[in-house]
Design a protein around this motif. Structure first.
Motif, mmCIF file in Angstrom:
data_model
loop_
_atom_site.group_PDB
_atom_site.id
_atom_site.type_symbol
_atom_site.label_atom_id
_atom_site.label_comp_id
_atom_site.label_asym_id
_atom_site.label_seq_id
_atom_site.Cartn_x
_atom_site.Cartn_y
_atom_site.Cartn_z
ATOM 1 N N GLY A 65 -11.699 -10.354 2.932
ATOM 2 C CA GLY A 65 -12.795 -10.703 3.834
ATOM 3 C C GLY A 65 -12.840 -9.858 5.089
ATOM 4 O O GLY A 65 -13.758 -10.001 5.906
ATOM 5 N N SER A 66 -11.876 -8.962 5.239
ATOM 6 C CA SER A 66 -11.755 -8.187 6.476
ATOM 7 C C SER A 66 -12.610 -6.929 6.486
ATOM 8 O O SER A 66 -12.733 -6.291 7.529
ATOM 9 C CB SER A 66 -10.295 -7.770 6.667
ATOM 10 O OG SER A 66 -9.928 -6.814 5.667
ATOM 11 N N GLU A 67 -13.144 -6.543 5.332
ATOM 12 C CA GLU A 67 -13.871 -5.286 5.168
ATOM 13 C C GLU A 67 -12.971 -4.072 5.389
ATOM 14 O O GLU A 67 -13.455 -2.968 5.644
ATOM 15 C CB GLU A 67 -15.094 -5.218 6.086
ATOM 16 C CG GLU A 67 -16.117 -6.323 5.797
ATOM 17 C CD GLU A 67 -17.400 -6.159 6.597
ATOM 18 O OE1 GLU A 67 -17.466 -5.231 7.442
ATOM 19 O OE2 GLU A 67 -18.322 -6.957 6.369
ATOM 20 N N ALA A 68 -11.655 -4.282 5.258
ATOM 21 C CA ALA A 68 -10.707 -3.176 5.415
ATOM 22 C C ALA A 68 -10.417 -2.479 4.098
ATOM 23 O O ALA A 68 -9.799 -1.413 4.093
ATOM 24 C CB ALA A 68 -9.400 -3.690 6.019
ATOM 25 N N VAL A 69 -10.840 -3.075 2.973
ATOM 26 C CA VAL A 69 -10.501 -2.510 1.668
ATOM 27 C C VAL A 69 -11.738 -2.404 0.786
ATOM 28 O O VAL A 69 -12.680 -3.195 0.894
ATOM 29 C CB VAL A 69 -9.424 -3.360 0.954
ATOM 30 C CG1 VAL A 69 -8.142 -3.413 1.785
ATOM 31 C CG2 VAL A 69 -9.912 -4.760 0.650
ATOM 32 N N ASP A 70 -11.696 -1.406 -0.100
ATOM 33 C CA ASP A 70 -12.743 -1.243 -1.117
ATOM 34 C C ASP A 70 -12.297 -1.797 -2.462
ATOM 35 O O ASP A 70 -13.133 -2.065 -3.332
ATOM 36 C CB ASP A 70 -13.080 0.244 -1.295
ATOM 37 C CG ASP A 70 -13.561 0.897 -0.017
ATOM 38 O OD1 ASP A 70 -14.452 0.324 0.632
ATOM 39 O OD2 ASP A 70 -13.031 1.980 0.331
ATOM 40 N N ALA A 71 -10.987 -1.931 -2.653
ATOM 41 C CA ALA A 71 -10.438 -2.390 -3.926
ATOM 42 C C ALA A 71 -9.070 -2.998 -3.677
ATOM 43 O O ALA A 71 -8.422 -2.712 -2.667
ATOM 44 C CB ALA A 71 -10.330 -1.228 -4.920
ATOM 45 N N VAL A 72 -8.632 -3.838 -4.617
ATOM 46 C CA VAL A 72 -7.351 -4.538 -4.479
ATOM 47 C C VAL A 72 -6.477 -4.270 -5.697
ATOM 48 O O VAL A 72 -6.954 -4.308 -6.839
ATOM 49 C CB VAL A 72 -7.561 -6.056 -4.311
ATOM 50 C CG1 VAL A 72 -6.254 -6.827 -4.477
ATOM 51 C CG2 VAL A 72 -8.185 -6.357 -2.954
ATOM 52 N N TYR A 73 -5.209 -4.005 -5.432
ATOM 53 C CA TYR A 73 -4.181 -3.915 -6.474
ATOM 54 C C TYR A 73 -3.346 -5.185 -6.409
ATOM 55 O O TYR A 73 -2.732 -5.484 -5.378
ATOM 56 C CB TYR A 73 -3.311 -2.687 -6.243
ATOM 57 C CG TYR A 73 -2.068 -2.624 -7.105
ATOM 58 C CD1 TYR A 73 -2.148 -2.632 -8.493
ATOM 59 C CD2 TYR A 73 -0.800 -2.537 -6.516
ATOM 60 C CE1 TYR A 73 -1.003 -2.561 -9.278
ATOM 61 C CE2 TYR A 73 0.344 -2.451 -7.294
ATOM 62 C CZ TYR A 73 0.237 -2.475 -8.675
ATOM 63 O OH TYR A 73 1.360 -2.409 -9.448
ATOM 64 N N ILE A 74 -3.333 -5.941 -7.493
ATOM 65 C CA ILE A 74 -2.590 -7.198 -7.537
ATOM 66 C C ILE A 74 -1.198 -6.930 -8.080
ATOM 67 O O ILE A 74 -1.022 -6.567 -9.247
ATOM 68 C CB ILE A 74 -3.332 -8.241 -8.388
ATOM 69 C CG1 ILE A 74 -4.646 -8.616 -7.687
ATOM 70 C CG2 ILE A 74 -2.465 -9.472 -8.624
ATOM 71 C CD1 ILE A 74 -5.477 -9.623 -8.431
ATOM 72 N N ALA A 75 -0.204 -7.091 -7.207
ATOM 73 C CA ALA A 75 1.189 -6.812 -7.546
ATOM 74 C C ALA A 75 2.049 -8.055 -7.367
ATOM 75 O O ALA A 75 3.240 -7.967 -7.072
ATOM 76 C CB ALA A 75 1.714 -5.678 -6.674
ATOM 77 N N THR A 76 1.442 -9.200 -7.562
ATOM 78 C CA THR A 76 2.122 -10.477 -7.396
ATOM 79 C C THR A 76 2.710 -10.935 -8.732
ATOM 80 O O THR A 76 2.447 -10.322 -9.776
ATOM 81 C CB THR A 76 1.117 -11.520 -6.871
ATOM 82 O OG1 THR A 76 -0.065 -11.454 -7.686
ATOM 83 C CG2 THR A 76 0.745 -11.248 -5.433
ATOM 84 N N PRO A 77 3.482 -12.031 -8.759
ATOM 85 C CA PRO A 77 4.028 -12.536 -10.028
ATOM 86 C C PRO A 77 2.936 -12.883 -11.035
ATOM 87 O O PRO A 77 1.806 -13.237 -10.667
ATOM 88 C CB PRO A 77 4.813 -13.781 -9.600
ATOM 89 C CG PRO A 77 5.223 -13.491 -8.187
ATOM 90 C CD PRO A 77 4.063 -12.740 -7.597
ATOM 91 N N ASN A 78 3.288 -12.798 -12.315
ATOM 92 C CA ASN A 78 2.312 -12.961 -13.395
ATOM 93 C C ASN A 78 1.487 -14.238 -13.280
ATOM 94 O O ASN A 78 0.284 -14.242 -13.576
ATOM 95 C CB ASN A 78 3.027 -12.973 -14.752
ATOM 96 C CG ASN A 78 3.732 -11.670 -15.061
ATOM 97 O OD1 ASN A 78 3.529 -10.676 -14.376
ATOM 98 N ND2 ASN A 78 4.556 -11.674 -16.084
ATOM 99 N N MET A 79 2.104 -15.338 -12.846
ATOM 100 C CA MET A 79 1.420 -16.626 -12.925
ATOM 101 C C MET A 79 0.291 -16.776 -11.914
ATOM 102 O O MET A 79 -0.515 -17.699 -12.021
ATOM 103 C CB MET A 79 2.402 -17.788 -12.795
ATOM 104 C CG MET A 79 2.990 -17.999 -11.428
ATOM 105 S SD MET A 79 4.345 -16.861 -11.088
ATOM 106 C CE MET A 79 5.052 -17.622 -9.619
ATOM 107 N N VAL A 80 0.200 -15.859 -10.938
ATOM 108 C CA VAL A 80 -0.905 -15.955 -9.976
ATOM 109 C C VAL A 80 -1.965 -14.876 -10.183
ATOM 110 O O VAL A 80 -2.957 -14.832 -9.464
ATOM 111 C CB VAL A 80 -0.394 -15.924 -8.521
ATOM 112 C CG1 VAL A 80 0.467 -17.146 -8.234
ATOM 113 C CG2 VAL A 80 0.364 -14.650 -8.218
#
Length: 352
Positions: A65-80
């Motif tokens: 929501g910050s408008e700081a990113v154009d895309a996200v890499y999800i590197a969290t544990p599998n279950m989330v």
């Protein structure tokens, strides 16, 4: 989005794979790291402090929501992965999800449906598919490098002592060797050979009930693949492809391939490039690398960093072009691999 715009990436998570991503993005063209988030803000701040110009956030919601990113890499544990991916889709933020994309086929299908409904970019981070050696080998095989491919063999295993609280052995955390390790050769087998016409296999359970060792047999129109994976031993971690006119070897660890070799026979291939990390295996590979073997052709595809930069570039390029999927690794590819794994895991475990 312009065709020349640098994609600003945010990372969800601060673990080992997140650190690799943050390091390798420096080698990726058209991409930069702009933010990181963690449920523990102090961990995000500590992570961000190691990288210039990176903002820290205490939640995924605040980061996207910050408008700081154009895309996200999800590197969290599998279950989330599932919930976080859906949140990105809902916010119209392109998302790259560390493998396995989800812990179940049903969740993957739901993500595919949500991405389609919103025309959102979603990609599983199957980084090995994008390594220069893998890309070059696929092109060469299609061009008849070793004639018609008849067999693919892959073994991937690293010994892990059983710990019921570890994510590797905990069902609730998406544990199991097939999702953690086996998914690599399954994905590569499909990349090289296409869709199998049949799948069979077996698996052995850890005390917690998750798969700690497994074998898969995949049959293709002209070839077969045999895949072994495990937490119960140190494996050869080598990939071998046999064809009518030669044999390809990707030396261990094949998931981080820096090149490949072509031999005129399986016997010579096994002699010169045995699998495993034993002293004798390493010495043999080193010795035979120096010898002029008849008929051997070596293809060097070495690179800087640890190899994640190539998937980062591919995802960034697709996002810049306004695509909803990266053509070399679509959601159909991800789902096909999960179907293969689930076909084996649905069988009762063997007890030997």
């Amino acid at each position: 989005m312009t065709q020349t715009r640098t994609i600003r990436w945010g990372i969800a998570g601060t673990g080992g794979i997140a650190r690799r991503f943050a390091s390798d993005i420096d080698f990726a063209k058209g991409a930069t790291l702009s933010a990181v988030c963690s449920r523990d803000l102090s961990r995000a701040q500590e992570f961000a402090a190691r990288h210039s110009g990176v903002a820290a956030f205490g939640s995924l919601t605040s980061m996207i929501g910050s408008e700081a990113v154009d895309a996200v890499y999800i590197a969290t544990p599998n279950m989330v992965h599932y919930a976080q991916t859906l949140e990105c889709i809902e916010a119209d933020i392109p998302v790259l999800i560390e493998k396995p994309m989800t812990s179940s086929l049903d969740e993957a299908l739901a993500i595919q449906q949500a991405a389609g409904d919103k025309s959102s970019f979603v990609m599983e981070a199957m980084w090995s598919r994008y390594l220069p050696a893998i890309q070059a080998l696929r092109t060469a095989l299609l061009g008849g490098l070793i004639g018609t491919v008849r067999k693919l063999e892959a073994d991937i295993a690293w010994k892990r002592n059983f710990d019921p609280n570890s994510r590797f052995f905990d069902q609730a955390q998406g544990g199991g060797v097939l999702l953690d390790l086996g998914i690599y050769p399954v994905s590569l087998a499909r990349q090289f050979l296409g869709d199998p016409v049949s799948v069979d296999g077996s698996w052995r359970a850890a005390p917690s009930g998750v798969d700690m060792a497994a074998t898969l047999h995949m049959r293709f129109p002209d070839a077969q693949a045999e895949i072994h994976c495990g937490f119960d031993r140190e494996g050869s971690n080598r990939l071998v492809i046999e064809g009518d006119n030669g044999v390809v070897v990707i030396a261990p660890p094949f998931i981080n391939a820096a090149g490949f070799s072509v031999y005129p026979s399986r016997r010579l291939a096994d002699l010169a490039e045995p699998g495993g990390n034993t002293v004798s295996a390493r010495l043999r590979r080193k010795l035979f690398a120096r010898l002029p073997l008849p008929g051997r052709k070596r293809h060097d595809c070495s690179f800087e960093g640890t190899g994640l930069q190539f998937e980062i570039e591919a995802a960034s390029n697709a996002i810049r072009q306004g695509l909803t999927q990266e053509p070399g690794n679509t959601l159909d590819d991800t789902i096909a691999a999960l179907r293969i794994i689930e076909a084996v895991r649905e069988k009762p475990p063997v007890t030997r």
